[in-house]
Design a protein around this motif. Structure first.
Motif, PDB file in Angstrom:
ATOM      1  N   CYS A  44      -8.756  -4.385  -9.099  1.00 54.72           N
ATOM      2  CA  CYS A  44      -7.550  -4.387 -10.244  1.00 54.72           C
ATOM      3  C   CYS A  44      -8.274  -4.880 -11.437  1.00 54.72           C
ATOM      4  CB  CYS A  44      -6.768  -5.440  -9.639  1.00 54.72           C
ATOM      5  SG  CYS A  44      -5.361  -5.781 -11.034  1.00 54.72           S
ATOM      6  N   HIS A  46      -6.996  -5.575 -14.114  1.00 57.69           N
ATOM      7  CA  HIS A  46      -5.929  -6.382 -15.004  1.00 57.69           C
ATOM      8  C   HIS A  46      -6.250  -8.034 -14.446  1.00 57.69           C
ATOM      9  CE1 HIS A  46      -2.413  -8.910 -15.532  1.00 57.69           C
ATOM     10  NE2 HIS A  46      -2.624  -8.562 -16.632  1.00 57.69           N
ATOM     11  N   CYS A  47      -6.477  -8.157 -13.156  1.00 57.70           N
ATOM     12  CA  CYS A  47      -7.197  -9.235 -12.667  1.00 57.70           C
ATOM     13  C   CYS A  47      -8.267  -9.535 -12.485  1.00 57.70           C
ATOM     14  CB  CYS A  47      -6.121  -9.424 -11.277  1.00 57.70           C
ATOM     15  SG  CYS A  47      -4.340  -9.479 -11.262  1.00 57.70           S
ATOM     16  N   CYS A  58      -2.735  -4.245  -5.969  1.00 54.28           N
ATOM     17  CA  CYS A  58      -3.193  -5.546  -6.415  1.00 54.28           C
ATOM     18  C   CYS A  58      -2.041  -6.534  -5.757  1.00 54.28           C
ATOM     19  CB  CYS A  58      -3.493  -5.808  -7.864  1.00 54.28           C
ATOM     20  SG  CYS A  58      -3.858  -7.655  -8.156  1.00 54.28           S
ATOM     21  N   TYR A  60      -1.895  -9.744  -6.458  1.00 54.64           N
ATOM     22  CA  TYR A  60      -1.614 -10.536  -7.162  1.00 54.64           C
ATOM     23  C   TYR A  60      -0.559 -10.122  -8.531  1.00 54.64           C
ATOM     24  CZ  TYR A  60      -5.391 -12.700  -5.014  1.00 54.64           C
ATOM     25  OH  TYR A  60      -6.164 -13.326  -4.205  1.00 54.64           O
ATOM     26  N   CYS A  61      -0.892  -8.945  -9.049  1.00 52.76           N
ATOM     27  CA  CYS A  61      -0.066  -8.484 -10.177  1.00 52.76           C
ATOM     28  C   CYS A  61       0.560  -7.168  -9.798  1.00 52.76           C
ATOM     29  CB  CYS A  61      -0.920  -7.994 -11.475  1.00 52.76           C
ATOM     30  SG  CYS A  61      -2.075  -6.597 -11.261  1.00 52.76           S
TER      31      CYS A  61
END
Ligand SMILES: [Zn+2]
Length: 148
Positions: A44, A46-47, A58, A60-61
């Motif tokens: 990911c 982003h993370c 992902c 998480y997001c």
């Protein structure tokens, strides 16, 4: 005709067959790349987390992840000796399962450890993932071996 192996308790032979059609969906590239000798994880952006086993999205997001090649090198996080197994692995008992920490990966991978010297297995031992020559398109197509 039913084949009887015992009376007390009653033990009979029972044929059992189920055909599964399983789609790997978005994680299909993992297996496609194994056939090219590459071990892929997902990342990911982003993370900044990398997942192995690969995750298409992902956790998480919820954004879609990107495929990244990993070295397959790492170390044993923890391991256990298996004295029982499903039918596929019965011939290999006892064998060793481990959670491994892989370079560049933020998750642990549960995999088999193949070794001729099981007495030398220890937490922190360096390992390297190996790829089967004849792929079955299953998670068992990869495993870890000591890399020391
Ligand atoms: Zn994310």
């Amino acid at each position: 005709m039913t084949e009887v192996f015992g009376i007390d308790p009653l033990i009979i032979k029972n044929e059992y067959y189920i055909e599964y059609r399983h789609s790997y969906g978005k994680t299909s590239p993992f297996f496609e790349n194994l056939s090219k000798g590459k071990i892929m994880a997902t990342k990911c952006e982003h993370c900044n987390k990398t997942f192995m086993p690969p995750r298409a999205d992902c956790p998480y997001c919820l954004r879609e992840t990107k495929w990244v090649e990993i070295s397959g090198k790492g170390k044993i996080h923890t391991f256990s000796t298996m004295y029982f197994a499903g039918e596929k692995f019965l011939k290999d008992v006892p064998f060793y399962l481990a959670y491994v920490e892989l370079e560049g990966v933020d998750t642990l991978l549960l995999t088999r450890i193949k070794t001729k010297e099981p007495e030398k297995l220890k937490i922190g031992m360096k390992i390297k993932l190996k790829i089967a020559r004849d792929l079955e398109w299953r998670a068992s197509d990869i495993w870890a071996e000591p890399d020391e």
